[in-house]
Design an enzyme around this catalytic site. Structure first.
Site, PDB file in Angstrom:
ATOM      1  N   CYS A 240      69.857  33.511  81.147  1.00 29.73           N
ATOM      2  CA  CYS A 240      71.209  32.985  81.225  1.00 29.73           C
ATOM      3  C   CYS A 240      71.820  33.232  82.591  1.00 29.73           C
ATOM      4  O   CYS A 240      71.223  33.844  83.466  1.00 29.73           O
ATOM      5  CB  CYS A 240      72.076  33.648  80.154  1.00 29.73           C
ATOM      6  SG  CYS A 240      71.394  33.510  78.484  1.00 29.73           S
TER       7      CYS A 240
ATOM      8  N   GLY B 113      51.798  37.383  86.334  1.00 28.45           N
ATOM      9  CA  GLY B 113      51.133  38.603  86.773  1.00 28.45           C
ATOM     10  C   GLY B 113      51.807  39.288  87.944  1.00 28.45           C
ATOM     11  O   GLY B 113      51.229  40.194  88.544  1.00 28.45           O
TER      12      GLY B 113
END
Length: 613
Positions: A2, A377
């Site tokens: 958000c 990653g």
């Protein structure tokens, strides 16, 4: 994920200021395309833009709850991965819940424990919480700074937001940059000094910090930091613990009510996340979606180097086939990279990593068509010592940040009088000294080990934030939530104290991580050398950004033109390469030219007033 914004003022009645908080919140619409909300009282105005990931009906914000006569209001950006455990504990303490969102858990936990709740959280987050009874605003940010949070103290209050653009939408904050801010851009950029917002008066809450603003003023507090102590476990026990922590982090971060995937490069780090995600999803009977990025004609233009020894495509195919993922390869072309330099600048609010930003933005835009959440990653190299500067003698011996050894180039591109005014060497040296002064030392550590501890600290606190900022802004620009299992603070805490002999177990970079993943990954991927997120090698990209920059500098109205040594810039454009990267591993001449072009656009588009007196 958000966007959050807010304004506290001791004098104005903020119920009359709805248009201002609306304008601030609206600038964050890309971060939260699914819903918006405002909450206003005389002293506080809180805004929120929502990307729905969990509890579509019950997770709306700003969220308001009462505890007796006290009212609390929360605007929150993030994901709390241990929300279920905390909810059970809070219910046992008598709290009632009206939905199943982690937002309500964060709010209720604060109501129960106050700022001490932060030490209980496992996740990525930034939030603003208004305690109406005490007229106190609390701001907090996750331990690694995965989610952003900027703030400005005004004459009579405080502003905060996920991104700088929201602060600039407030009439009290002009877009001004002073000599220190410009030194950040040229001397350190695209990195920043922790806490520095580049624009005058703008500050960033540092990772692991919380802030309280009350009628008494601002107070800053730290709730998390790295601590050094001897590591007492043998290699097998260490590898087992790493796998346990990483597996738990990946599994926790798969929670979602919307489609989820993994960004896969075929390297050790992302393939490990893919493997552990596939393992957990298979238990639930769910497929694993993976996505990779490449450049058109990359097989023709790719040039292997010590920094980037191999291209990703063949390795992605091996990893996807091995784990049976449903894979989508995204292929980008040069014109789209050049065109996206403007949108990525606006997403960052600052000049960034050129095509490395643009490609991630375009990649995320394609991923968003099939998923709303993706695991990556990022962070493994900082945590386990995977970068070249952990082993290169010149970087280990350098008395500066090891990913920016080309300070002479940075100084040379400036007009001589400006270079003298900014004193880049002194500015960068002071930032470097401040960083080293923060390192938690281990008494009795040998000089070589102590130096690698310094490099690890610099990587975690000065380099990783640049990549996390890039990942956040480029993904949130298209409403995609990125999760970073290697930045689980428990894993970071554990790996921090591993001696170099363990991190490089078996004489390999990230050797202990490779040992932990033995039997999980195929042997050929376990042995693959590090290759960073790819950049384009297409000569057309260099030609395009060179032409764009030179055209911009031919304009007499260019705000950048008087700041540069034009002869040096033209020579850089003619040579097509730099002896050392401007930043990191991949920012050579094409990226430097694109970076300078972004500086010009930044000064123009943000209508920045330079105050260099």
């Amino acid at each position: 994920m958000c966007g959050i914004a807010g304004w506290v003022d001791r004098k104005l009645d903020l119920t009359t200021q709805r248009p201002v908080i609306e304008a601030m919140t609206q600038t964050l619409a890309n971060r939260g395309p699914d819903a918006s909300g405002l909450w206003l009282s005389p002293r506080a105005a809180i805004g929120h833009r929502r990307l729905i990931v969990i509890d579509p009906r019950g997770g709306g914000q700003p969220m308001v709850k009462h505890l007796g006569p006290r009212r609390y209001v929360l605007t929150y950006n993030g994901e709390l991965y241990n929300a279920a455990e905390l909810r059970r504990e809070l219910e046992a303490r008598g709290h009632r819940f009206f939905g199943y969102s982690d937002t309500e858990v964060v709010l209720t936990a604060f109501m129960e424990w106050g700022p001490e709740c932060l030490a209980r959280f496992n996740g990525m987050f930034a939030f603003g919480l208004w305690d109406e009874a005490d007229e106190t605003l609390y701001l907090a940010r996750d331990p690694l700074g995965i989610k952003p949070l900027f703030w400005v103290e005004t004459d009579d209050g405080l502003l905060f937001a996920s991104e700088i653009k929201a602060l600039l939408a407030h009439p009290a904050l002009p877009a001004e940059v002073d000599a220190e801010g410009l030194a950040e851009i040229i001397g350190l950029g695209p990195a920043r000094t922790p806490g520095h917002g580049v624009f005058r008066r703008v500050r960033e809450l540092r990772p692991g910090q919380w802030l309280a603003y009350s009628p008494r003023g601002v107070s800053l507090h730290r709730y998390w930091s790295l601590e050094s102590h001897p590591h007492g476990e043998d290699p097998e026990a260490t590898a087992g613990r790493i796998l346990e922590l990483l597996r738990d982090a990946v599994t926790r971060q798969l929670v979602s009510d919307v489609p989820l995937g993994v960004l896969l490069s075929g390297g050790l780090d992302s393939t490990a996340v893919t493997a552990l995600a596939a393992e957990a999803l298979a238990r639930e009977g769910r497929p694993t979606l993976t996505f990779s990025v490449d450049y058109r004609d990359n097989d023709r233009f790719f040039r292997a180097s010590d920094f980037q020894p191999s291209s990703d495509a063949p390795w992605v195919e091996k990893a996807s086939a091995y784990f049976g993922t449903r894979h989508r390869a995204v292929v980008l072309d040069t014109p789209s990279l050049v065109e996206s330099l403007t949108v990525t600048l606006l997403a960052r609010d600052l000049p960034g990593m050129a095509d490395i930003d643009a490609s991630l933005y375009l990649f995320c835009r394609q991923v968003k068509k099939e998923a709303t959440v993706a695991l990556v990653g990022e962070g493994a190299d900082e945590v386990f010592g995977g970068y070249p500067w952990f082993r290169r003698p010149d970087a280990l011996a350098a008395d500066t940040f090891p990913w920016a050894l080309s300070l002479s180039l940075r100084r040379a591109v400036l007009a001589p009088e400006l270079a003298q005014k900014l004193r880049l060497e002194e500015y960068v040296a002071e930032g470097y000294r401040q960083a080293l002064a923060e390192v938690p030392r281990l008494p009795g550590e040998a000089p070589e080990a102590a130096r690698r501890r310094e490099i690890a600290y610099l990587s975690l606190t000065r380099f990783l934030p640049v990549l996390l900022e890039r990942m956040d802004r480029m993904s949130m620009a298209v409403g995609l939530e990125i999760r970073v299992p290697y930045c689980d603070h428990r894993l970071v805490n554990y790996a921090w104290n591993l001696p170099w002999e363990l991190k490089a177990y078996g004489g390999e970079m990230k050797g202990i991580l490779r040992r932990a993943l033995r039997g999980i990954l195929p042997p050929e991927i376990l042995g693959r050398r590090k290759s960073p997120y790819p950049k384009t090698y297409d000569p057309q990209y260099f030609a395009s950004v060179r032409a764009a920059l030179l055209e911009a500098l031919e304009d007499p109205a260019s705000p950048l033109r008087p700041l540069l040594n034009l002869q040096t810039v033209r020579e850089l454009g003619a040579e097509g390469d730099t002896p050392l990267p401007w930043f990191g591993q991949l920012m050579t001449a094409p990226q430097v030219l694109a970076y300078l072009w972004q500086v010009d656009r930044w000064l123009r588009d943000y209508r920045i007033r330079l105050r260099l007196e």
